[in-house]
Scaffold this motif. Structure first.
Motif, PDB file in Angstrom:
ATOM      1  N   GLY A  65      14.794  12.372   2.045  1.00 34.88           N
ATOM      2  CA  GLY A  65      16.034  11.745   1.620  1.00 34.88           C
ATOM      3  C   GLY A  65      15.881  10.312   1.155  1.00 34.88           C
ATOM      4  O   GLY A  65      16.877   9.633   0.899  1.00 34.88           O
ATOM      5  N   GLY A  66      14.640   9.833   1.010  1.00 35.06           N
ATOM      6  CA  GLY A  66      14.408   8.465   0.562  1.00 35.06           C
ATOM      7  C   GLY A  66      13.733   8.416  -0.792  1.00 35.06           C
ATOM      8  O   GLY A  66      13.346   9.445  -1.352  1.00 35.06           O
ATOM      9  N   ILE A  67      13.596   7.221  -1.337  1.00 32.64           N
ATOM     10  CA  ILE A  67      12.855   6.989  -2.581  1.00 32.64           C
ATOM     11  C   ILE A  67      11.967   5.775  -2.365  1.00 32.64           C
ATOM     12  O   ILE A  67      12.456   4.688  -2.060  1.00 32.64           O
ATOM     13  CB  ILE A  67      13.787   6.743  -3.783  1.00 32.64           C
ATOM     14  N   ASP A  68      10.656   5.967  -2.509  1.00 37.40           N
ATOM     15  CA  ASP A  68       9.691   4.878  -2.311  1.00 37.40           C
ATOM     16  C   ASP A  68       9.105   4.478  -3.655  1.00 37.40           C
ATOM     17  O   ASP A  68       8.496   5.296  -4.333  1.00 37.40           O
ATOM     18  CB  ASP A  68       8.581   5.344  -1.362  1.00 37.40           C
ATOM     19  N   VAL A  69       9.326   3.222  -4.053  1.00 32.68           N
ATOM     20  CA  VAL A  69       8.730   2.728  -5.299  1.00 32.68           C
ATOM     21  C   VAL A  69       7.660   1.669  -5.021  1.00 32.68           C
ATOM     22  O   VAL A  69       7.182   1.011  -5.947  1.00 32.68           O
ATOM     23  CB  VAL A  69       9.810   2.138  -6.232  1.00 32.68           C
ATOM     24  N   ARG A 119      15.078   1.410  10.708  1.00 26.58           N
ATOM     25  CA  ARG A 119      16.015   0.618  11.506  1.00 26.58           C
ATOM     26  C   ARG A 119      17.236   0.125  10.719  1.00 26.58           C
ATOM     27  O   ARG A 119      18.225  -0.264  11.310  1.00 26.58           O
ATOM     28  CB  ARG A 119      15.296  -0.591  12.120  1.00 26.58           C
ATOM     29  N   LEU A 120      17.118   0.123   9.387  1.00 27.44           N
ATOM     30  CA  LEU A 120      18.218  -0.370   8.565  1.00 27.44           C
ATOM     31  C   LEU A 120      18.895   0.789   7.837  1.00 27.44           C
ATOM     32  O   LEU A 120      18.257   1.782   7.500  1.00 27.44           O
ATOM     33  CB  LEU A 120      17.711  -1.389   7.535  1.00 27.44           C
ATOM     34  N   THR A 121      20.184   0.649   7.600  1.00 25.91           N
ATOM     35  CA  THR A 121      20.923   1.689   6.863  1.00 25.91           C
ATOM     36  C   THR A 121      20.939   1.410   5.361  1.00 25.91           C
ATOM     37  O   THR A 121      21.610   2.100   4.607  1.00 25.91           O
ATOM     38  CB  THR A 121      22.372   1.778   7.377  1.00 25.91           C
ATOM     39  N   VAL A 122      20.187   0.398   4.923  1.00 24.03           N
ATOM     40  CA  VAL A 122      20.073   0.079   3.496  1.00 24.03           C
ATOM     41  C   VAL A 122      19.310   1.204   2.800  1.00 24.03           C
ATOM     42  O   VAL A 122      18.347   1.747   3.362  1.00 24.03           O
ATOM     43  CB  VAL A 122      19.320  -1.259   3.309  1.00 24.03           C
ATOM     44  N   PRO A 123      19.694   1.603   1.589  1.00 21.21           N
ATOM     45  CA  PRO A 123      18.954   2.649   0.867  1.00 21.21           C
ATOM     46  C   PRO A 123      17.476   2.303   0.732  1.00 21.21           C
ATOM     47  O   PRO A 123      17.123   1.137   0.478  1.00 21.21           O
ATOM     48  CB  PRO A 123      19.638   2.680  -0.506  1.00 21.21           C
ATOM     49  N   THR A 124      16.622   3.309   0.913  1.00 26.35           N
ATOM     50  CA  THR A 124      15.172   3.069   0.882  1.00 26.35           C
ATOM     51  C   THR A 124      14.706   2.551  -0.470  1.00 26.35           C
ATOM     52  O   THR A 124      13.704   1.842  -0.551  1.00 26.35           O
ATOM     53  CB  THR A 124      14.394   4.350   1.229  1.00 26.35           C
ATOM     54  N   LEU A 125      15.404   2.896  -1.536  1.00 25.69           N
ATOM     55  CA  LEU A 125      15.041   2.378  -2.861  1.00 25.69           C
ATOM     56  C   LEU A 125      15.098   0.855  -2.860  1.00 25.69           C
ATOM     57  O   LEU A 125      14.190   0.189  -3.387  1.00 25.69           O
ATOM     58  CB  LEU A 125      15.986   2.946  -3.925  1.00 25.69           C
ATOM     59  N   ILE A 126      16.144   0.289  -2.263  1.00 27.68           N
ATOM     60  CA  ILE A 126      16.292  -1.170  -2.215  1.00 27.68           C
ATOM     61  C   ILE A 126      15.213  -1.788  -1.337  1.00 27.68           C
ATOM     62  O   ILE A 126      14.605  -2.802  -1.695  1.00 27.68           O
ATOM     63  CB  ILE A 126      17.691  -1.550  -1.680  1.00 27.68           C
ATOM     64  N   ILE A 127      14.967  -1.164  -0.178  1.00 26.89           N
ATOM     65  CA  ILE A 127      13.953  -1.690   0.748  1.00 26.89           C
ATOM     66  C   ILE A 127      12.573  -1.697   0.085  1.00 26.89           C
ATOM     67  O   ILE A 127      11.847  -2.702   0.124  1.00 26.89           O
ATOM     68  CB  ILE A 127      13.915  -0.860   2.042  1.00 26.89           C
ATOM     69  N   THR A 128      12.202  -0.577  -0.535  1.00 25.47           N
ATOM     70  CA  THR A 128      10.853  -0.488  -1.105  1.00 25.47           C
ATOM     71  C   THR A 128      10.707  -1.295  -2.393  1.00 25.47           C
ATOM     72  O   THR A 128       9.602  -1.712  -2.730  1.00 25.47           O
ATOM     73  CB  THR A 128      10.452   0.979  -1.351  1.00 25.47           C
ATOM     74  N   LEU A 129      11.820  -1.541  -3.104  1.00 25.97           N
ATOM     75  CA  LEU A 129      11.761  -2.498  -4.217  1.00 25.97           C
ATOM     76  C   LEU A 129      11.388  -3.881  -3.685  1.00 25.97           C
ATOM     77  O   LEU A 129      10.581  -4.602  -4.295  1.00 25.97           O
ATOM     78  CB  LEU A 129      13.113  -2.569  -4.936  1.00 25.97           C
ATOM     79  N   GLY A 130      11.991  -4.227  -2.542  1.00 26.64           N
ATOM     80  CA  GLY A 130      11.686  -5.509  -1.924  1.00 26.64           C
ATOM     81  C   GLY A 130      10.258  -5.588  -1.423  1.00 26.64           C
ATOM     82  O   GLY A 130       9.543  -6.568  -1.693  1.00 26.64           O
ATOM     83  N   THR A 131       9.803  -4.560  -0.699  1.00 27.74           N
ATOM     84  CA  THR A 131       8.440  -4.599  -0.148  1.00 27.74           C
ATOM     85  C   THR A 131       7.393  -4.520  -1.256  1.00 27.74           C
ATOM     86  O   THR A 131       6.306  -5.092  -1.123  1.00 27.74           O
ATOM     87  CB  THR A 131       8.213  -3.461   0.865  1.00 27.74           C
ATOM     88  N   ALA A 132       7.701  -3.841  -2.365  1.00 32.43           N
ATOM     89  CA  ALA A 132       6.764  -3.800  -3.498  1.00 32.43           C
ATOM     90  C   ALA A 132       6.509  -5.216  -4.010  1.00 32.43           C
ATOM     91  O   ALA A 132       5.363  -5.594  -4.301  1.00 32.43           O
ATOM     92  CB  ALA A 132       7.311  -2.918  -4.622  1.00 32.43           C
ATOM     93  N   ASN A 133       7.569  -6.011  -4.103  1.00 34.78           N
ATOM     94  CA  ASN A 133       7.413  -7.391  -4.550  1.00 34.78           C
ATOM     95  C   ASN A 133       6.697  -8.244  -3.510  1.00 34.78           C
ATOM     96  O   ASN A 133       5.928  -9.142  -3.862  1.00 34.78           O
ATOM     97  CB  ASN A 133       8.788  -7.990  -4.881  1.00 34.78           C
ATOM     98  N   VAL A 134       6.954  -7.949  -2.229  1.00 31.93           N
ATOM     99  CA  VAL A 134       6.240  -8.665  -1.161  1.00 31.93           C
ATOM    100  C   VAL A 134       4.743  -8.377  -1.239  1.00 31.93           C
ATOM    101  O   VAL A 134       3.917  -9.300  -1.195  1.00 31.93           O
ATOM    102  CB  VAL A 134       6.788  -8.259   0.226  1.00 31.93           C
ATOM    103  N   PHE A 135       4.379  -7.094  -1.367  1.00 29.17           N
ATOM    104  CA  PHE A 135       2.963  -6.714  -1.440  1.00 29.17           C
ATOM    105  C   PHE A 135       2.296  -7.341  -2.661  1.00 29.17           C
ATOM    106  O   PHE A 135       1.195  -7.895  -2.571  1.00 29.17           O
ATOM    107  CB  PHE A 135       2.817  -5.188  -1.511  1.00 29.17           C
TER     108      PHE A 135
END
Length: 334
Positions: A65-69, A119-135
């Motif tokens: 149910g998630g999207i990892d970019v 732990r967060l209810t934020v959509p995974t697309l938003i989370i992984t967009l953020g972590t992609a930029n962090v990485f």
């Protein structure tokens, strides 16, 4: 019985993707006469390794149910850090060492994704967009990434190792089947076993189907999501290591931008973009279709810009099919 099987096949994405692959192969063969040559088929198999590994990782996230970019950026950081440390320390050991180090870093970075997604209810697309930029930012900023032209000899040897060599009798061209193809086979087999025969795999599918129902059924939603992203991080790091070994150098930005192509391949193969449904057979067929568009259309003399057009069209078609399937399923349950 036969009628039921026929009806099932006609409603399966895998069947239609297979027909498209066959049709495209025949068109290229008629135009060039080179598609079904031994060396071209081996080239296609070799070209599937890295996107195929990424596609398995993307499939596992999508069915949950998630999207990892973030997986290309994750792989780039894990492999760059591994290669940099080994080169700076004059490493001259077996290739299993860099693979294990990269897998460990991939697991750590995957855990970083897992903590937020579980732990967060934020959509995974938003989370992984953020972590992609962090990485990516950490790699380019803190590590000051540059191209590493000389990698350890064991990594070079692995990248050049082949299972066999296929030759085109007409042109004399030769293509080697890379040893890394066995890694793709092993990861697909492991993912199949995981999703089909383990409670963890059933939990992934259950969460993708209905997270609240999965929790009521006794599945640990947060724990399953966390360990899922750890596994995805390991697979992504191995894909990055294969790419670096096959190129014979570490280019820190070489993998960036692959996420849309990979997700398109997975969705084209029948994995529902809303989760809970998909097959690894479809994933591999979707990946093969994308690889054919990228690698074999050049045999027909089609300019690169039109190959990009075809890839973009496939992305639109893939997401459109998934959206129609979701609408139909909601209509049946309404």
């Amino acid at each position: 019985m036969m009628e039921a099987l026929k009806k099932k096949a006609l409603h399966a994405n895998e069947f239609w993707v297979f027909l498209v692959v066959v049709a495209l192969a025949l068109i290229i063969q008629v135009r060039s006469g080179q598609f079904f040559t031994a060396n071209n088929l081996v080239d296609l198999a070799g070209a599937m390794v890295v996107p195929g590994l990424f596609a398995v990782a993307a499939h596992l996230v999508l069915v949950s149910g998630g999207i990892d970019v973030s997986f290309p950026a994750l792989a780039s950081l894990a492999v760059y850090a591994t290669t940099r440390v080994l080169v700076d320390n004059g490493f001259d050991g077996p290739v299993i060492v860099p693979f294990l180090i990269a897998a460990g870093l991939g697991a750590l970075l995957g855990a970083f994704n897992g903590i937020f997604t579980s732990r967060l209810t934020v959509p995974t697309l938003i989370i992984t967009l953020g972590t992609a930029n962090v990485f990516n930012g950490f790699m380019q900023g803190a590590l000051k990434s540059v191209q590493i032209n000389t990698i350890p000899s064991s990594m070079q040897s692995f990248g050049q190792a082949s299972l066999f060599v296929a030759q085109n009798r007409a042109s004399g061209l030769q293509s080697a089947m890379p040893v890394s193809f066995l890694l793709l086979v092993a990861v697909v087999a492991a993912a199949f076993f995981l999703t089909r025969y383990t409670m963890f795999g059933r939990g992934i599918l259950a969460i993708g189907g209905d997270e609240a129902a999965a929790a009521r059924a006794g599945f640990s939603v947060a724990g399953t999501k966390f360990w899922l992203y750890v596994i995805v991080g390991i697979i992504a790091a191995m894909a990055g290591m294969v790419r670096t070994c096959s190129m014979g150098q570490m280019h820190p930005t070489n993998l960036l931008g692959m996420e849309m192509m990979v997700i398109a391949a997975v969705v084209l193969g029948g994995t529902a973009i809303t989760g809970g449904k998909g097959s690894l057979t479809g994933v591999m067929l979707g990946t093969l279709l994308i690889v054919i568009v990228q690698n074999s259309m050049i045999l027909t003399g089609i300019p690169t810009i039109w190959q990009n057009f075809a890839l973009g069209l496939l992305i639109i078609v893939g997401t459109g099919i998934s959206a129609v399937q979701v609408a139909r399923s909601r209509g049946r349950t309404a």
